[in-house]
Write a protein that holds these residues in place. Sequence first.
Motif, PDB file in Angstrom:
ATOM      1  N   VAL A  36       6.641  -7.863   8.358  1.00  0.00           N
ATOM      2  CA  VAL A  36       7.572  -6.729   8.459  1.00  0.00           C
ATOM      3  C   VAL A  36       8.975  -7.243   8.761  1.00  0.00           C
ATOM      4  N   VAL A  55       5.178   0.074   8.104  1.00  0.00           N
ATOM      5  CA  VAL A  55       4.344  -0.121   9.291  1.00  0.00           C
ATOM      6  C   VAL A  55       3.130   0.807   9.261  1.00  0.00           C
ATOM      7  N   LEU A  85      -1.426  -5.069  11.279  1.00  0.00           N
ATOM      8  CA  LEU A  85       0.012  -5.119  11.135  1.00  0.00           C
ATOM      9  C   LEU A  85       0.491  -6.484  11.600  1.00  0.00           C
TER      10      LEU A  85
END
Length: 104
Positions: free
Chosen positions: A35, A20, A30
């Motif tokens: 993720v 992150v 992001l």
Amino acid sequence: MLPVARGFSLSREDLLRRTVIMGLMCQGRLDFESVELAHLIDFRAHFAAELERLRELEAQGLVTIGSDTVELTDIGWYFVRAVAMVFDLPLQTDRARERYSRVI
């Protein structure tokens, strides 16, 4: 002692937070989905407290928070370290905070 015997052992949480922070500091963006797929988590649930703290930075014009992204603004690039610190777990305790320099 051999150099390969020294070092730090990173936990799964450490690796997640590194992903992150590196995403923010290197790309300025992001993507929650990337993720989530890489670390098998629900980003919004796992980082609910951090996303709440990012709202203050959004109000200051440093980031924009979308439905599935966090992105630095042009001015936010100057304060990328402050944005990344939101996700740095050791900095969440007051005792550890004394060991690190201040952004401003």
